[in-house]
Design a protein around this motif. Structure first.
Motif, PDB file in Angstrom:
ATOM      1  N   VAL A 142     -30.845 -89.852 -59.924  1.00  0.00           N
ATOM      2  CA  VAL A 142     -31.292 -88.456 -59.888  1.00  0.00           C
ATOM      3  C   VAL A 142     -30.296 -87.557 -60.608  1.00  0.00           C
ATOM      4  CG1 VAL A 142     -31.684 -86.483 -58.374  1.00  0.00           C
ATOM      5  CG2 VAL A 142     -32.694 -88.685 -57.811  1.00  0.00           C
ATOM      6  N   LEU A 143     -29.005 -87.750 -60.331  1.00  0.00           N
ATOM      7  CA  LEU A 143     -27.976 -86.934 -60.970  1.00  0.00           C
ATOM      8  C   LEU A 143     -27.953 -87.151 -62.486  1.00  0.00           C
ATOM      9  CD1 LEU A 143     -25.064 -87.332 -58.378  1.00  0.00           C
ATOM     10  CD2 LEU A 143     -26.565 -85.360 -58.716  1.00  0.00           C
ATOM     11  N   ILE A 144     -28.106 -88.411 -62.910  1.00  0.00           N
ATOM     12  CA  ILE A 144     -28.153 -88.714 -64.347  1.00  0.00           C
ATOM     13  C   ILE A 144     -29.361 -88.046 -64.993  1.00  0.00           C
ATOM     14  CG2 ILE A 144     -28.538 -90.561 -66.041  1.00  0.00           C
ATOM     15  CD1 ILE A 144     -26.815 -92.371 -64.284  1.00  0.00           C
ATOM     16  N   GLY A 145     -30.500 -88.118 -64.328  1.00  0.00           N
ATOM     17  CA  GLY A 145     -31.712 -87.504 -64.866  1.00  0.00           C
ATOM     18  C   GLY A 145     -31.587 -86.003 -65.006  1.00  0.00           C
ATOM     19  N   LEU A 146     -30.979 -85.373 -64.012  1.00  0.00           N
ATOM     20  CA  LEU A 146     -30.790 -83.929 -64.079  1.00  0.00           C
ATOM     21  C   LEU A 146     -29.779 -83.546 -65.163  1.00  0.00           C
ATOM     22  CD1 LEU A 146     -30.772 -83.049 -60.256  1.00  0.00           C
ATOM     23  CD2 LEU A 146     -32.649 -82.814 -61.891  1.00  0.00           C
ATOM     24  N   LEU A 147     -28.759 -84.399 -65.345  1.00  0.00           N
ATOM     25  CA  LEU A 147     -27.802 -84.174 -66.423  1.00  0.00           C
ATOM     26  C   LEU A 147     -28.501 -84.249 -67.780  1.00  0.00           C
ATOM     27  CD1 LEU A 147     -24.890 -83.901 -67.515  1.00  0.00           C
ATOM     28  CD2 LEU A 147     -24.717 -86.404 -67.397  1.00  0.00           C
ATOM     29  N   GLY A 148     -29.390 -85.229 -67.932  1.00  0.00           N
ATOM     30  CA  GLY A 148     -30.151 -85.353 -69.168  1.00  0.00           C
ATOM     31  C   GLY A 148     -31.028 -84.137 -69.416  1.00  0.00           C
ATOM     32  N   THR A 149     -31.577 -83.569 -68.346  1.00  0.00           N
ATOM     33  CA  THR A 149     -32.410 -82.372 -68.472  1.00  0.00           C
ATOM     34  C   THR A 149     -31.608 -81.194 -69.007  1.00  0.00           C
ATOM     35  OG1 THR A 149     -33.766 -83.111 -66.599  1.00  0.00           O
ATOM     36  CG2 THR A 149     -33.933 -80.795 -67.223  1.00  0.00           C
ATOM     37  N   VAL A 150     -30.415 -80.998 -68.441  1.00  0.00           N
ATOM     38  CA  VAL A 150     -29.540 -79.908 -68.903  1.00  0.00           C
ATOM     39  C   VAL A 150     -29.154 -80.127 -70.364  1.00  0.00           C
ATOM     40  CG1 VAL A 150     -27.300 -78.797 -68.586  1.00  0.00           C
ATOM     41  CG2 VAL A 150     -28.671 -79.442 -66.584  1.00  0.00           C
ATOM     42  N   MET A 151     -28.822 -81.389 -70.711  1.00  0.00           N
ATOM     43  CA  MET A 151     -28.438 -81.704 -72.086  1.00  0.00           C
ATOM     44  C   MET A 151     -29.589 -81.440 -73.056  1.00  0.00           C
ATOM     45  SD  MET A 151     -27.085 -85.332 -73.660  1.00  0.00           S
ATOM     46  CE  MET A 151     -25.586 -85.278 -72.678  1.00  0.00           C
ATOM     47  N   LEU A 152     -30.793 -81.806 -72.651  1.00  0.00           N
ATOM     48  CA  LEU A 152     -31.960 -81.599 -73.505  1.00  0.00           C
ATOM     49  C   LEU A 152     -32.186 -80.115 -73.762  1.00  0.00           C
ATOM     50  CD1 LEU A 152     -34.488 -82.799 -74.920  1.00  0.00           C
ATOM     51  CD2 LEU A 152     -35.675 -82.576 -72.747  1.00  0.00           C
ATOM     52  N   ILE A 153     -32.076 -79.319 -72.715  1.00  0.00           N
ATOM     53  CA  ILE A 153     -32.274 -77.871 -72.855  1.00  0.00           C
ATOM     54  C   ILE A 153     -31.191 -77.251 -73.738  1.00  0.00           C
ATOM     55  CG2 ILE A 153     -32.308 -75.671 -71.611  1.00  0.00           C
ATOM     56  CD1 ILE A 153     -33.548 -77.185 -69.245  1.00  0.00           C
TER      57      ILE A 153
END
Length: 291
Positions: A126-137
Motif C-alpha cells: 500500500v505504501l509503495i503504491g501510494l508513493l508511486g501515485t505521488v511520483m506520477l502526479i
C-alpha cells in the motif's frame, strides 16, 4: 465453465472495455461539457439497465436498498462526473494509471471498515503504491506544465468510491445477482444525474451543435458497453472472486488505455511510466499470495 475460468475471462474482457473508456471520455468531451458527459453516461446506462433488470428489483428488501444506496452513490453517481472533470485537464493515459490505486484503497477500506486482515507485506504494498501515485502526479506536473494535476484528486476520490462499492457488495449484497445490484445502483444515480443533465441546458444546445452530434456516439458506447454491461460483469466478478481480485482489473486497464492514448497522439514521460509501474508493483504486493 468453472468459476476460476470465468473470473479470468471477466477480468480480461473488463480490462479491454474499461481500458477503452478513457479515450471514449476524451472524445466525448470534444462535444459536451464534463457535467453533460457524466450525466449522459449515467442516464443512457440506467435506461438500458431498467429494460434488462427492472423486474429483478421487486425482491430487494429495505436493508438491501440501504447498502445499495451507499454503493450506488460511491460507484455509479460520482465517478462518471469525476472522471470527465479530471480528463478536462489530465490525459487519458495518466488518468488510467492513477485509477490503478483502486485495489490499494479496496484493501485499506476492507481493513478499516469490513474486518479484512492486513499482512505486513500488504502494508508495504500500500505504501509503495501510494508513493508511486505521488511520483506520477509530480512527474506529470513537470512533464506537462500546461495540465492541472490537482485534478488528479478527482480520480483518487473515484478510486476510493470504487473501494467502498466493492467491499459493500462482497460483504452485504452477495445474495443478489449482479444484474440486480447494477440496476439498483444506477437507479439510485439516475434521478440526480438527470436533474444535473437538464440543468446543463443540453436539450437547447444539442439541436444545432454539430460537435455534440458527433460526440454523442462516443457517449453511447461509453454508457451502454463501458458502463451498463461492464458493471454487470464487474459485479459478477466480485461475486465469483475476492474484492481485491476484482479490483485487480486495474492491472490491465492502463495497458489498454495508454495504447489508445499514444495512438491518439498523447505523450507520456518515462518518469510517469515509472510511477505507474511502482503503483502496479504495490498492487501486486498487496494481492500476492504467499507461495
Amino acid at each position: 465453465m468453472k468459476n476460476i475460468d470465468k473470473k479470468w475471462l471477466y477480468l480480461f474482457v473488463l480490462a479491454l472495455v474499461w481500458g477503452s473508456s478513457f479515450i471514449l471520455i476524451k472524445k466525448s468531451l470534444l462535444g459536451f461539457t464534463a457535467l453533460q458527459v457524466g450525466g449522459l453516461r449515467i442516464v443512457f446506462a440506467s435506461l438500458l439497465l431498467f429494460v434488462l433488470g427492472i423486474r429483478s428489483l421487486k425482491s430487494l428488501t429495505i436493508q438491501d436498498w440501504k447498502f445499495i444506496g451507499i454503493a450506488g452513490l460511491c460507484s455509479s453517481f460520482f465517478p462518471p462526473f469525476f472522471f470527465a472533470i479530471a480528463q478536462m485537464q489530465i490525459s487519458s493515459c495518466v488518468t488510467s494509471i492513477l485509477n490503478s490505486v483502486a485495489p490499494l484503497f479496496t484493501t485499506l477500506v476492507g481493513v478499516a471498515l469490513f474486518g479484512l486482515a492486513l499482512k505486513q507485506r500488504q502494508i508495504v504494498g500500500v505504501l509503495i503504491g501510494l508513493l508511486g501515485t505521488v511520483m506520477l502526479i509530480m512527474a506529470g506536473m513537470e512533464f506537462n506544465p500546461g495540465q492541472n494535476y490537482w485534478y488528479s484528486f478527482f480520480i483518487i476520490a473515484s478510486a476510493l468510491g470504487y473501494a467502498f462499492n466493492i467491499n459493500i457488495i462482497k460483504k452485504h449484497l452477495g445474495h443478489l445477482s449482479s444484474l440486480q445490484v447494477t440496476t439498483a445502483s444506477f437507479g439510485v444515480a439516475f434521478f440526480p444525474a438527470l436533474v444535473l443533465l437538464l440543468y446543463s441546458n443540453i436539450l437547447v444546445t444539442f439541436i444545432d451543435n454539430k460537435a455534440m452530434h458527433n460526440a454523442v456516439w462516443y457517449v453511447l458506447v461509453l454508457a451502454l458497453l463501458g458502463t451498463a454491461l461492464a458493471n454487470i460483469m464487474f459485479n459478477k466478478l466480485i461475486q465469483l472472486s475476492s474484492p481485491v481480485f476484482a479490483a485487480s482489473v486495474t492491472y490491465l486497464i492502463p495497458l489498454v488505455a495508454v495504447l489508445w492514448g499514444l495512438l491518439d497522439g498523447e505523450k507520456i514521460s518515462f518518469l510517469q511510466i515509472f510511477g505507474g509501474c511502482i503503483i502496479l508493483f504495490g498492487v501486486w504486493l498487496v494481492n500476492r499470495k504467499k507461495g
